[in-house]
Design an enzyme around this catalytic site. Sequence first.
Site, PDB file in Angstrom:
ATOM      1  N   ARG A  85      -5.041  -6.357  -8.697  1.00 29.44           N
ATOM      2  CA  ARG A  85      -4.875  -4.920  -8.524  1.00 29.44           C
ATOM      3  C   ARG A  85      -5.062  -4.205  -9.869  1.00 29.44           C
ATOM      4  O   ARG A  85      -4.929  -4.821 -10.908  1.00 29.44           O
ATOM      5  CB  ARG A  85      -3.441  -4.706  -8.046  1.00 29.44           C
ATOM      6  CG  ARG A  85      -3.171  -3.577  -7.149  1.00 29.44           C
ATOM      7  CD  ARG A  85      -1.665  -3.528  -6.886  1.00 29.44           C
ATOM      8  NE  ARG A  85      -1.218  -4.448  -5.865  1.00 29.44           N
ATOM      9  CZ  ARG A  85      -1.194  -4.173  -4.571  1.00 29.44           C
ATOM     10  NH1 ARG A  85      -1.593  -3.016  -4.147  1.00 29.44           N
ATOM     11  NH2 ARG A  85      -0.765  -5.067  -3.705  1.00 29.44           N
ATOM     12  N   THR A 136       2.904  -5.451  -4.366  1.00 28.17           N
ATOM     13  CA  THR A 136       3.115  -4.644  -3.166  1.00 28.17           C
ATOM     14  C   THR A 136       4.306  -3.718  -3.374  1.00 28.17           C
ATOM     15  O   THR A 136       4.258  -2.527  -3.083  1.00 28.17           O
ATOM     16  CB  THR A 136       3.431  -5.585  -1.975  1.00 28.17           C
ATOM     17  OG1 THR A 136       2.381  -6.522  -1.829  1.00 28.17           O
ATOM     18  CG2 THR A 136       3.611  -4.812  -0.685  1.00 28.17           C
ATOM     19  N   LYS A 171      10.539   4.363  -0.483  1.00 29.98           N
ATOM     20  CA  LYS A 171      11.842   4.976  -0.781  1.00 29.98           C
ATOM     21  C   LYS A 171      11.682   6.405  -1.292  1.00 29.98           C
ATOM     22  O   LYS A 171      12.525   7.256  -1.039  1.00 29.98           O
ATOM     23  CB  LYS A 171      12.631   4.125  -1.788  1.00 29.98           C
ATOM     24  CG  LYS A 171      13.595   3.155  -1.140  1.00 29.98           C
ATOM     25  CD  LYS A 171      12.964   1.915  -0.565  1.00 29.98           C
ATOM     26  CE  LYS A 171      12.794   1.827   0.891  1.00 29.98           C
ATOM     27  NZ  LYS A 171      12.125   0.618   1.368  1.00 29.98           N
ATOM     28  N   GLU A 183       7.979  -2.049  20.809  1.00 27.82           N
ATOM     29  CA  GLU A 183       8.439  -3.345  20.290  1.00 27.82           C
ATOM     30  C   GLU A 183       8.293  -4.406  21.381  1.00 27.82           C
ATOM     31  O   GLU A 183       8.715  -4.207  22.511  1.00 27.82           O
ATOM     32  CB  GLU A 183       9.906  -3.218  19.811  1.00 27.82           C
ATOM     33  CG  GLU A 183      10.642  -4.507  19.555  1.00 27.82           C
ATOM     34  CD  GLU A 183       9.991  -5.395  18.496  1.00 27.82           C
ATOM     35  OE1 GLU A 183       9.730  -4.915  17.383  1.00 27.82           O
ATOM     36  OE2 GLU A 183       9.740  -6.592  18.802  1.00 27.82           O
ATOM     37  N   ASP A 188       6.844 -13.943  -1.499  1.00 28.33           N
ATOM     38  CA  ASP A 188       6.412 -13.815  -0.100  1.00 28.33           C
ATOM     39  C   ASP A 188       5.460 -14.929   0.336  1.00 28.33           C
ATOM     40  O   ASP A 188       5.284 -15.149   1.531  1.00 28.33           O
ATOM     41  CB  ASP A 188       5.669 -12.475   0.094  1.00 28.33           C
ATOM     42  CG  ASP A 188       6.611 -11.301   0.264  1.00 28.33           C
ATOM     43  OD1 ASP A 188       7.836 -11.464   0.064  1.00 28.33           O
ATOM     44  OD2 ASP A 188       6.122 -10.193   0.608  1.00 28.33           O
ATOM     45  N   HIS A 211      39.472   4.719  -3.931  1.00 30.75           N
ATOM     46  CA  HIS A 211      39.594   5.670  -2.831  1.00 30.75           C
ATOM     47  C   HIS A 211      39.176   7.057  -3.319  1.00 30.75           C
ATOM     48  O   HIS A 211      39.546   7.427  -4.441  1.00 30.75           O
ATOM     49  CB  HIS A 211      41.046   5.718  -2.352  1.00 30.75           C
ATOM     50  CG  HIS A 211      41.290   6.773  -1.329  1.00 30.75           C
ATOM     51  ND1 HIS A 211      40.926   6.611  -0.017  1.00 30.75           N
ATOM     52  CD2 HIS A 211      41.841   8.016  -1.428  1.00 30.75           C
ATOM     53  CE1 HIS A 211      41.255   7.702   0.651  1.00 30.75           C
ATOM     54  NE2 HIS A 211      41.806   8.584  -0.176  1.00 30.75           N
TER      55      HIS A 211
HETATM   56  C1  LIG Z   1       6.013  -0.548   3.038  1.00 31.85           C
HETATM   57  C2  LIG Z   1       6.840  -1.666   2.475  1.00 31.85           C
HETATM   58  C3  LIG Z   1       8.147  -1.431   2.106  1.00 31.85           C
HETATM   59  C4  LIG Z   1       8.920  -2.450   1.563  1.00 31.85           C
HETATM   60  N1  LIG Z   1      10.197  -2.166   1.207  1.00 31.85           N
HETATM   61  C5  LIG Z   1      10.967  -3.138   0.682  1.00 31.85           C
HETATM   62  C6  LIG Z   1      12.276  -2.855   0.247  1.00 31.85           C
HETATM   63  O1  LIG Z   1      12.755  -1.720   0.322  1.00 31.85           O
HETATM   64  N2  LIG Z   1      13.011  -3.856  -0.281  1.00 31.85           N
HETATM   65  C7  LIG Z   1      12.512  -5.131  -0.378  1.00 31.85           C
HETATM   66  O2  LIG Z   1      13.231  -6.020  -0.857  1.00 31.85           O
HETATM   67  N3  LIG Z   1      11.260  -5.425   0.013  1.00 31.85           N
HETATM   68  C8  LIG Z   1      10.480  -4.460   0.536  1.00 31.85           C
HETATM   69  N4  LIG Z   1       9.196  -4.752   0.894  1.00 31.85           N
HETATM   70  C9  LIG Z   1       8.712  -6.139   0.723  1.00 31.85           C
HETATM   71  C10 LIG Z   1       8.344  -6.394  -0.731  1.00 31.85           C
HETATM   72  O3  LIG Z   1       7.368  -5.470  -1.127  1.00 31.85           O
HETATM   73  C11 LIG Z   1       7.846  -7.822  -0.908  1.00 31.85           C
HETATM   74  O4  LIG Z   1       8.794  -8.727  -0.391  1.00 31.85           O
HETATM   75  C12 LIG Z   1       7.599  -8.139  -2.373  1.00 31.85           C
HETATM   76  O5  LIG Z   1       6.677  -7.249  -2.934  1.00 31.85           O
HETATM   77  C13 LIG Z   1       7.106  -9.576  -2.549  1.00 31.85           C
HETATM   78  O6  LIG Z   1       6.900  -9.833  -3.878  1.00 31.85           O
HETATM   79  P1  LIG Z   1       5.852 -10.929  -4.387  1.00 31.85           P
HETATM   80  O7  LIG Z   1       5.972 -10.945  -5.868  1.00 31.85           O
HETATM   81  O8  LIG Z   1       6.036 -12.200  -3.656  1.00 31.85           O
HETATM   82  O9  LIG Z   1       4.427 -10.406  -3.960  1.00 31.85           O
HETATM   83  P2  LIG Z   1       3.636  -8.950  -4.008  1.00 31.85           P
HETATM   84  O10 LIG Z   1       4.579  -7.894  -4.375  1.00 31.85           O
HETATM   85  O11 LIG Z   1       2.932  -8.904  -2.728  1.00 31.85           O
HETATM   86  O12 LIG Z   1       2.689  -9.161  -5.234  1.00 31.85           O
HETATM   87  C14 LIG Z   1       1.648 -10.061  -5.238  1.00 31.85           C
HETATM   88  C15 LIG Z   1       0.559  -9.553  -6.156  1.00 31.85           C
HETATM   89  O13 LIG Z   1      -0.386 -10.603  -6.335  1.00 31.85           O
HETATM   90  C16 LIG Z   1      -1.682 -10.055  -6.386  1.00 31.85           C
HETATM   91  N5  LIG Z   1      -2.623 -11.121  -6.014  1.00 31.85           N
HETATM   92  C17 LIG Z   1      -2.758 -11.728  -4.808  1.00 31.85           C
HETATM   93  N6  LIG Z   1      -3.677 -12.724  -4.894  1.00 31.85           N
HETATM   94  C18 LIG Z   1      -4.129 -12.724  -6.175  1.00 31.85           C
HETATM   95  C19 LIG Z   1      -5.063 -13.516  -6.891  1.00 31.85           C
HETATM   96  N7  LIG Z   1      -5.707 -14.532  -6.292  1.00 31.85           N
HETATM   97  N8  LIG Z   1      -5.274 -13.243  -8.203  1.00 31.85           N
HETATM   98  C20 LIG Z   1      -4.605 -12.216  -8.822  1.00 31.85           C
HETATM   99  N9  LIG Z   1      -3.705 -11.460  -8.195  1.00 31.85           N
HETATM  100  C21 LIG Z   1      -3.463 -11.709  -6.886  1.00 31.85           C
HETATM  101  C22 LIG Z   1      -1.634  -8.918  -5.377  1.00 31.85           C
HETATM  102  O14 LIG Z   1      -2.616  -7.949  -5.678  1.00 31.85           O
HETATM  103  C23 LIG Z   1      -0.214  -8.375  -5.604  1.00 31.85           C
HETATM  104  O15 LIG Z   1      -0.236  -7.325  -6.537  1.00 31.85           O
HETATM  105  C24 LIG Z   1       8.377  -3.746   1.412  1.00 31.85           C
HETATM  106  C25 LIG Z   1       7.048  -3.991   1.763  1.00 31.85           C
HETATM  107  C26 LIG Z   1       6.284  -2.964   2.289  1.00 31.85           C
HETATM  108  C27 LIG Z   1       4.855  -3.245   2.657  1.00 31.85           C
END
Ligand SMILES: Cc1cc2nc3c(=O)[nH]c(=O)nc-3n(C[C@H](O)[C@H](O)[C@H](O)COP(=O)(O)OP(=O)(O)OC[C@H]3O[C@@H](n4cnc5c(N)ncnc54)[C@H](O)[C@@H]3O)c2cc1C
Length: 465
Positions: A37, A43, A53, A204, A313, A444
């Site tokens: 990215r 994400t 948020k 759902e 994730d 409280h």
């Molecule tokens: C709309 C929405 C709202 C959310 N709200 C919440 C919340 O309020 N609280 C909460 O706890 N969770 C929330 N989540 C979930 C949360 O965003 C994810 O659980 C979290 O971002 C996971 O983190 P991560 O580091 O595993 O991966 P990600 O945050 O998905 O980051 C992975 C990164 O790796 C990069 N990438 C992928 N493959 C490659 C590659 N081959 N080479 C280089 N870069 C790569 C991607 O571009 C991405 O930037 C929400 C998700 C969404 C979609």
Amino acid sequence: MADFDFDVLVIGSGPGGYVAAIRAAQLGLKTACAESRETLGGTCLNVGCIPSKALLHASELFEEAAHGTLAKWGVKTSGVEVDLDTMHGEKSKAVNELTGGIEFLFKKNKVEWLKGLGTFEGPNTVKVGDRMVTAKNIVIATGSSVTPLPGVEVDNESAKIVDSTGALALPAVPKRMVVIGGGVIGLELGSVWRRLGAAVTVVEFLDQILPGMDGEVRKEANKIFKKQGFDFRLSTKVTGAKVNGAVTLTVEPAAGGAAETIETDVVLVSIGRRPNTDGLGLEKIGLKVNNRGQIETDHDFRTSVPGVWAIGDVIPGPMLAHKAEDEGLAVAENIAGQTGIVNHDVIPSVVYTYPEIAGVGLTEEDAKKDGEVKVGKFPMLANSRAKTNREPDGFVKVIADAKSDRVLGVWMISTVAGTMIAQAAQAMEFGATSEDIAYTCHAHPTHSEALKEAAMAVTGKPIHI
Ligand SMILES: Cc1cc2nc3c(=O)[nH]c(=O)nc-3n(C[C@H](O)[C@H](O)[C@H](O)COP(=O)(O)OP(=O)(O)OC[C@H]3O[C@@H](n4cnc5c(N)ncnc54)[C@H](O)[C@@H]3O)c2cc1C
């Protein structure tokens, strides 16, 4: 021993990856982080937790002003309007500040940011863009992306059928919106657009919203959301969509039966997320994914390939930012030869709607499968602060082991449940009994007193009800 460019290369800079990279660097390891990215933060910071948020906060302010909450308190407002461009602008500002903050932290900790897609060329070799990089340890933190729904093709550009990313950037408030999937993301983003004026229907497949949460909480949440104006079509599946100005969705009962159509202006597809492993070149290192597409690891976050680790994730477990972060810390510590542990039994989850919904540990249904339990409940209606603030909806529920009194799970619906749940998580992490929580002095008047009273109710002794 072979020479490597880095001690640690993290692929992906989401909350899992950036935390792993910073901790590894703090521990004296030469670290790089590859990100495909344009900005850091994954994400979560770019199209997840943070922008959602921001819009939840903004739309809540609007609703308070436009629908009489402020007026009830003698705060007079007139001519309240939505200025969506300004709202989106403030959201983007928050995202930019936070993603820029990670860039700053990378510089401060001397983490090298490698821009581009990372692809394995061998067990210790990854190609990032045009550059070939070697590392002794590689952490896969590639996160997840939206699960597509066959027959309902997402096109964020046209803003008719969108995924969560599109729903965070709608150019106008739709008159009608259908959310496919009654999970956390669907309900949060559905709440945003309902507050701003859309008539929202949630379709759902299951017979209740918020799968995975405590049964009583799911039922009560459903009631509260209905009161707010959400329309729910439970036990219903979407089988197709046609865009022709408006969107026509075909739905039918989940158990089978006659199909019908729903016409709407915008459809949000939010049926879940799937791990990102495409294009990662896992076949080059002989790393297989499981039948859910996830990378399996051991307790220390090691994959089956020596020197290759995975977190967040992309591995099994709840798809949550704080779970990814904690795994990021732990993996870096394990790589550095320390003992990094994540207690997956105590991961809080929060739905940031109004009121908020939160839980940690076992649901009552699951706890009962393992043995006898005692349950204490306390309604927010009887909590002095919630009552004063005119926030009567919800309750707190403490589930404890019947013999040992150890707390097994805590669930709650309250305007500030997302903040209150931290106390429950910490108590459980310390192996607390319900009595420990009941005899802890709580300030409280606070909403948190409801947790104390629910813990008192486990042995039948709440004061205020
Ligand atoms: C709309 C929405 C709202 C959310 N709200 C919440 C919340 O309020 N609280 C909460 O706890 N969770 C929330 N989540 C979930 C949360 O965003 C994810 O659980 C979290 O971002 C996971 O983190 P991560 O580091 O595993 O991966 P990600 O945050 O998905 O980051 C992975 C990164 O790796 C990069 N990438 C992928 N493959 C490659 C590659 N081959 N080479 C280089 N870069 C790569 C991607 O571009 C991405 O930037 C929400 C998700 C969404 C979609």
